[in-house]
Design an enzyme around this catalytic site. Sequence first.
Site, PDB file in Angstrom:
ATOM      1  N   LEU A  65       6.244  29.940   9.401  1.00 22.15           N
ATOM      2  CA  LEU A  65       5.927  29.154  10.424  1.00 22.15           C
ATOM      3  C   LEU A  65       6.045  29.822  11.974  1.00 22.15           C
ATOM      4  O   LEU A  65       5.168  30.029  12.460  1.00 22.15           O
ATOM      5  CB  LEU A  65       6.155  27.948  10.511  1.00 22.15           C
ATOM      6  CG  LEU A  65       5.629  26.967  11.639  1.00 22.15           C
ATOM      7  CD1 LEU A  65       4.085  26.925  11.767  1.00 22.15           C
ATOM      8  CD2 LEU A  65       6.326  25.476  11.432  1.00 22.15           C
TER       9      LEU A  65
ATOM     10  N   GLY B 160      11.561  25.016  11.706  1.00 21.87           N
ATOM     11  CA  GLY B 160      12.447  25.962  11.439  1.00 21.87           C
ATOM     12  C   GLY B 160      12.042  26.929  10.701  1.00 21.87           C
ATOM     13  O   GLY B 160      12.720  28.207  10.302  1.00 21.87           O
ATOM     14  N   ASP B 161      11.046  26.650   9.862  1.00 20.62           N
ATOM     15  CA  ASP B 161      10.493  27.859   8.733  1.00 20.62           C
ATOM     16  C   ASP B 161      10.169  28.907   9.319  1.00 20.62           C
ATOM     17  O   ASP B 161       9.397  29.183  10.302  1.00 20.62           O
ATOM     18  CB  ASP B 161       9.214  27.127   8.215  1.00 20.62           C
ATOM     19  CG  ASP B 161       8.529  28.051   7.280  1.00 20.62           C
ATOM     20  OD1 ASP B 161       9.109  27.933   6.115  1.00 20.62           O
ATOM     21  OD2 ASP B 161       7.913  28.911   7.419  1.00 20.62           O
ATOM     22  N   ILE B 162      10.769  30.141   8.811  1.00 24.30           N
ATOM     23  CA  ILE B 162      10.770  31.404   9.180  1.00 24.30           C
ATOM     24  C   ILE B 162       9.283  31.849   9.382  1.00 24.30           C
ATOM     25  O   ILE B 162       8.717  32.457  10.257  1.00 24.30           O
ATOM     26  CB  ILE B 162      11.865  32.222   8.654  1.00 24.30           C
ATOM     27  CG1 ILE B 162      11.798  33.473   9.491  1.00 24.30           C
ATOM     28  CG2 ILE B 162      11.139  32.574   7.227  1.00 24.30           C
ATOM     29  CD1 ILE B 162      12.400  33.513  10.726  1.00 24.30           C
TER      30      ILE B 162
END
Length: 303
Positions: A256, A252-254
């Site tokens: 990434l 969910g890392d933006i």
Amino acid sequence: MNSENKILIPIPALFSFEECLWFLNRNYDDCLHIIKGDTIFKALEIGEDILLISIKEHAGFLELNIIKGEPTQENKAYLIDYVREWFDMDTNIQPFYDLLKTDGRIAYMTETYKGLRLIGISNLFEAICWCIIGQQINLSFAYKVKRRLVEHYGKRIDHENDSYYVFPEPEVLAAADPDLLKEMQFSKQKSDYVIGIAKAFANGSIDKEALRALPSFAARKKALTDHKGIGVWTANYALMKSLKEPGGIPHGDIGLLNALSNHNIIQDRSETAKIEGLFQQFAGWESYLVFYLWRSLTVKVLE
DNA sequence: AACCAGGCGCATG
DNA sequence: CATGCGCATGGT
């Protein structure tokens, strides 16, 4: 510089100190180290003592100097271990490069970011607090908030007009004043999370070595996400950066997702199957792939 | 002015 | 189990 204060660490294959410098600089104002030219300065707490060290590259070695503090054999051994872990110097990343080369979309990274290592955060408490601070806000603001916290609650060592800080102890933040955290622009939630996590470290219910001793990645992740303020993203980030878990993926890392999108690996963030497929190809090197994808993000240059 | 940023927890279906 | 929503606040 007195030679007894000097430590040499041989540089392994596929290691770039320049990439370490880039990552630690990258236009953000991190309060836990200072870079001058090609030299890193950092304060480290060893027992009750705070040491100040410098790190630079010279003739195939990383050259560490103990600027302040006792150059005892114990301290030197600690520093060698610390730096080797910080810059992940003991991992042979050739197998990761072999995998990268099999994917034409990201194969270029083996040359463009050659020798980039997964820079760690040895202190698990620091890693988790950093995650909580950074949740859902932009990074430059997150670094500001972190600086306010560290400069108020962390120990300090001064040298030549600069102050060097170490991250605050859990016992100190467990007793932090919520009103003061609010002034530092913590949200109420984040203030509660940080104090709660600090208490968990202070009373031993989170402990890095105990966590490391758990039998599986899933068990380690659950042990973290059981605490308020630690979700999937934070748990994976902490495991990746502090325990150097190869399988740590901050889902969910933006950043990434943006990197995956930039490389046309996904069109939008809902394509979890494509993301899973990519990471399956990189089994055992997932966290490295994440780190390299983060490295590919262009960073706005601050004036 | 609206929307986004290195998310998380909680309430619903 | 998946989805939706409120939370806080600075930056663009």
